[in-house]
Design a protein around this motif. Sequence first.
Motif, PDB file in Angstrom:
ATOM      1  N   GLN A  76       0.842  -1.182   0.000  1.00  0.00           N
ATOM      2  CA  GLN A  76       0.000   0.000   0.000  1.00  0.00           C
ATOM      3  C   GLN A  76       0.889   1.248   0.000  1.00  0.00           C
ATOM      4  O   GLN A  76       2.097   1.166   0.245  1.00  0.00           O
ATOM      5  CB  GLN A  76      -0.896  -0.005   1.234  1.00  0.00           C
ATOM      6  N   PRO A  77       0.311   2.431  -0.282  1.00  0.00           N
ATOM      7  CA  PRO A  77       1.115   3.658  -0.213  1.00  0.00           C
ATOM      8  C   PRO A  77       1.856   3.773   1.114  1.00  0.00           C
ATOM      9  O   PRO A  77       1.261   3.596   2.182  1.00  0.00           O
ATOM     10  CB  PRO A  77       0.058   4.769  -0.367  1.00  0.00           C
ATOM     11  N   HIS A  78       3.162   4.013   1.023  1.00  0.00           N
ATOM     12  CA  HIS A  78       4.054   4.204   2.176  1.00  0.00           C
ATOM     13  C   HIS A  78       4.320   2.920   2.966  1.00  0.00           C
ATOM     14  O   HIS A  78       5.044   2.972   3.957  1.00  0.00           O
ATOM     15  CB  HIS A  78       3.504   5.268   3.139  1.00  0.00           C
ATOM     16  N   LYS A  79       3.739   1.795   2.554  1.00  0.00           N
ATOM     17  CA  LYS A  79       3.860   0.566   3.346  1.00  0.00           C
ATOM     18  C   LYS A  79       4.288  -0.616   2.468  1.00  0.00           C
ATOM     19  O   LYS A  79       3.458  -1.377   1.982  1.00  0.00           O
ATOM     20  CB  LYS A  79       2.534   0.242   4.034  1.00  0.00           C
ATOM     21  N   PRO A  80       5.599  -0.783   2.235  1.00  0.00           N
ATOM     22  CA  PRO A  80       6.069  -1.923   1.438  1.00  0.00           C
ATOM     23  C   PRO A  80       5.786  -3.241   2.139  1.00  0.00           C
ATOM     24  O   PRO A  80       5.727  -3.308   3.367  1.00  0.00           O
ATOM     25  CB  PRO A  80       7.574  -1.666   1.320  1.00  0.00           C
ATOM     26  N   ARG A  81       5.624  -4.291   1.346  1.00  0.00           N
ATOM     27  CA  ARG A  81       5.340  -5.609   1.913  1.00  0.00           C
ATOM     28  C   ARG A  81       6.593  -6.399   2.242  1.00  0.00           C
ATOM     29  O   ARG A  81       6.529  -7.431   2.897  1.00  0.00           O
ATOM     30  CB  ARG A  81       4.469  -6.415   0.928  1.00  0.00           C
ATOM     31  N   SER A  82       7.736  -5.941   1.737  1.00  0.00           N
ATOM     32  CA  SER A  82       8.992  -6.643   2.028  1.00  0.00           C
ATOM     33  C   SER A  82      10.129  -5.636   2.077  1.00  0.00           C
ATOM     34  O   SER A  82      10.045  -4.547   1.498  1.00  0.00           O
ATOM     35  CB  SER A  82       9.284  -7.718   0.980  1.00  0.00           C
ATOM     36  N   LEU A  83      11.187  -6.018   2.788  1.00  0.00           N
ATOM     37  CA  LEU A  83      12.349  -5.150   2.959  1.00  0.00           C
ATOM     38  C   LEU A  83      13.621  -5.957   2.797  1.00  0.00           C
ATOM     39  O   LEU A  83      13.772  -7.028   3.383  1.00  0.00           O
ATOM     40  CB  LEU A  83      12.323  -4.520   4.360  1.00  0.00           C
ATOM     41  N   ILE A  84      14.546  -5.429   1.973  1.00  0.00           N
ATOM     42  CA  ILE A  84      15.886  -6.002   1.833  1.00  0.00           C
ATOM     43  C   ILE A  84      16.870  -4.934   2.271  1.00  0.00           C
ATOM     44  O   ILE A  84      16.945  -3.863   1.670  1.00  0.00           O
ATOM     45  CB  ILE A  84      16.178  -6.435   0.378  1.00  0.00           C
ATOM     46  N   SER A 131       8.268   9.996  -3.949  1.00  0.00           N
ATOM     47  CA  SER A 131       7.171   9.890  -4.909  1.00  0.00           C
ATOM     48  C   SER A 131       6.753   8.441  -5.122  1.00  0.00           C
ATOM     49  O   SER A 131       5.549   8.115  -5.134  1.00  0.00           O
ATOM     50  CB  SER A 131       7.592  10.528  -6.241  1.00  0.00           C
ATOM     51  N   LYS A 132       7.726   7.538  -5.262  1.00  0.00           N
ATOM     52  CA  LYS A 132       7.416   6.128  -5.486  1.00  0.00           C
ATOM     53  C   LYS A 132       6.858   5.476  -4.230  1.00  0.00           C
ATOM     54  O   LYS A 132       5.967   4.616  -4.309  1.00  0.00           O
ATOM     55  CB  LYS A 132       8.668   5.392  -5.978  1.00  0.00           C
ATOM     56  N   LEU A 133       7.357   5.857  -3.070  1.00  0.00           N
ATOM     57  CA  LEU A 133       6.812   5.315  -1.826  1.00  0.00           C
ATOM     58  C   LEU A 133       5.358   5.735  -1.637  1.00  0.00           C
ATOM     59  O   LEU A 133       4.536   4.970  -1.128  1.00  0.00           O
ATOM     60  CB  LEU A 133       7.656   5.789  -0.638  1.00  0.00           C
ATOM     61  N   LYS A 134       5.040   6.941  -2.065  1.00  0.00           N
ATOM     62  CA  LYS A 134       3.665   7.440  -1.953  1.00  0.00           C
ATOM     63  C   LYS A 134       2.723   6.636  -2.838  1.00  0.00           C
ATOM     64  O   LYS A 134       1.560   6.382  -2.472  1.00  0.00           O
ATOM     65  CB  LYS A 134       3.617   8.918  -2.327  1.00  0.00           C
ATOM     66  N   LYS A 135       3.193   6.213  -4.011  1.00  0.00           N
ATOM     67  CA  LYS A 135       2.368   5.426  -4.925  1.00  0.00           C
ATOM     68  C   LYS A 135       2.216   3.979  -4.452  1.00  0.00           C
ATOM     69  O   LYS A 135       1.238   3.310  -4.787  1.00  0.00           O
ATOM     70  CB  LYS A 135       2.987   5.443  -6.328  1.00  0.00           C
ATOM     71  N   GLY A 150       8.316  10.438   7.845  1.00  0.00           N
ATOM     72  CA  GLY A 150       6.959   9.992   7.583  1.00  0.00           C
ATOM     73  C   GLY A 150       6.694   9.501   6.175  1.00  0.00           C
ATOM     74  O   GLY A 150       5.533   9.342   5.774  1.00  0.00           O
ATOM     75  N   ASP A 151       7.740   9.226   5.418  1.00  0.00           N
ATOM     76  CA  ASP A 151       7.565   8.801   4.033  1.00  0.00           C
ATOM     77  C   ASP A 151       7.344   7.302   3.881  1.00  0.00           C
ATOM     78  O   ASP A 151       6.865   6.848   2.834  1.00  0.00           O
ATOM     79  CB  ASP A 151       8.793   9.208   3.203  1.00  0.00           C
ATOM     80  N   VAL A 152       7.730   6.523   4.893  1.00  0.00           N
ATOM     81  CA  VAL A 152       7.581   5.080   4.789  1.00  0.00           C
ATOM     82  C   VAL A 152       7.402   4.480   6.184  1.00  0.00           C
ATOM     83  O   VAL A 152       7.946   4.995   7.164  1.00  0.00           O
ATOM     84  CB  VAL A 152       8.806   4.437   4.071  1.00  0.00           C
ATOM     85  N   SER A 153       6.602   3.424   6.239  1.00  0.00           N
ATOM     86  CA  SER A 153       6.421   2.649   7.467  1.00  0.00           C
ATOM     87  C   SER A 153       6.758   1.199   7.167  1.00  0.00           C
ATOM     88  O   SER A 153       6.485   0.699   6.064  1.00  0.00           O
ATOM     89  CB  SER A 153       4.968   2.754   7.943  1.00  0.00           C
ATOM     90  N   LEU A 154       7.349   0.525   8.146  1.00  0.00           N
ATOM     91  CA  LEU A 154       7.714  -0.886   7.975  1.00  0.00           C
ATOM     92  C   LEU A 154       6.707  -1.830   8.625  1.00  0.00           C
ATOM     93  O   LEU A 154       6.962  -3.023   8.733  1.00  0.00           O
ATOM     94  CB  LEU A 154       9.109  -1.141   8.562  1.00  0.00           C
ATOM     95  N   GLU A 155       5.546  -1.320   9.025  1.00  0.00           N
ATOM     96  CA  GLU A 155       4.584  -2.131   9.763  1.00  0.00           C
ATOM     97  C   GLU A 155       3.960  -3.241   8.928  1.00  0.00           C
ATOM     98  O   GLU A 155       3.392  -4.181   9.486  1.00  0.00           O
ATOM     99  CB  GLU A 155       3.475  -1.245  10.335  1.00  0.00           C
TER     100      GLU A 155
END
Length: 329
Positions: A69-77, A117-121, A140-145
């Motif tokens: 979702q916007p600002h909320k990636p599903r995975s992190l490397i 911009s990409k994190l917002k999308k 506040g541009d990204v959350s890891l939750e």
Amino acid sequence: MSKTFADLGLPHELVSPLRKAGINTPFPIQAATIPDALNGRDVLGRAPTGSGKTLAFGLPLLATIGKGQPHKPRSLILSPTRELAEQIRKELAPVAAGRGLRLLTVYGGVSYHPQRSKLKKGVDVLIACPGRLQDLIEQGDVSLEAAEYVVVDEADRMADMGFMPQVRKLLDMTPRRRQTVLFSATLDGDVAELTRLYQNDPVRHEVGADGHDSGDARHHFWRVEHSDRLSLVADVVGSHGSTLVFTRTRRGADRLARQLHKHGVEAETIHGGRSQRQRDRALRHFKNGQAEALIATDVAARGIHVDGVECVVHFDPPEDHKAYLHRSG
């Protein structure tokens, strides 16, 4: 009969782009880790340089995660260097396209705006260096939750570069019920502590000799006067062609490059004091042969993959045996 990627349980939409790229037979670390990762297990892996670990952790991730979702990636490397982060993205992007997954790399030395911009999308796979990621979270541009699948790549290098406190802080921001995959050249010390705190009964896979894999490289030691080092390096580059030369400091790298130019050697530098554009240009010139030598500090000892490097020169001695191995790898 050798196993295929399909035999490991990967879906067709990932196997197909691999096949188109001529990648058909899994490397040992991939064959060992992919089935466990697909089954949801935490994985602790050790493998030498060039063993295929990016696909080992990347393919199960791409096979299992959902859309972010916007600002909320599903995975992190997490990656220790900009160059390694970009290398991971480039290797995974063609495969990720098979599932329509969006990848983004974030690191310092470049503008915040395109990353924001990409994190917002919305981003599905976030490949990040700890420092810039921490900044984006605080702003506040990204959350890891929602990061349900987390990879820590080159964990020992993270420790060597002093990133472990940041790595732990970032992992604390991810869901407790995440899947955690960790790859490292060594599995002791700070890496063992990271495993104890953040992995749940991980399955351990090791490929190659324990941190001492020297491949087919030949190692030479020359005892020379300090004043003769420059001419010796110029001779080595002239004899071998494409050569990586390591110095201890940024200033030393820049000075050596200037001196080599005076000896008729085309040289570029890459270190933490250069902008990302300068680093990219230096690496590009080295890869395409415009530069015979790439002068680097230890920041480049990992994360740079260049086919056809003929020689590695330790102009300044490495700090310890691990640094020597990572430079030479």
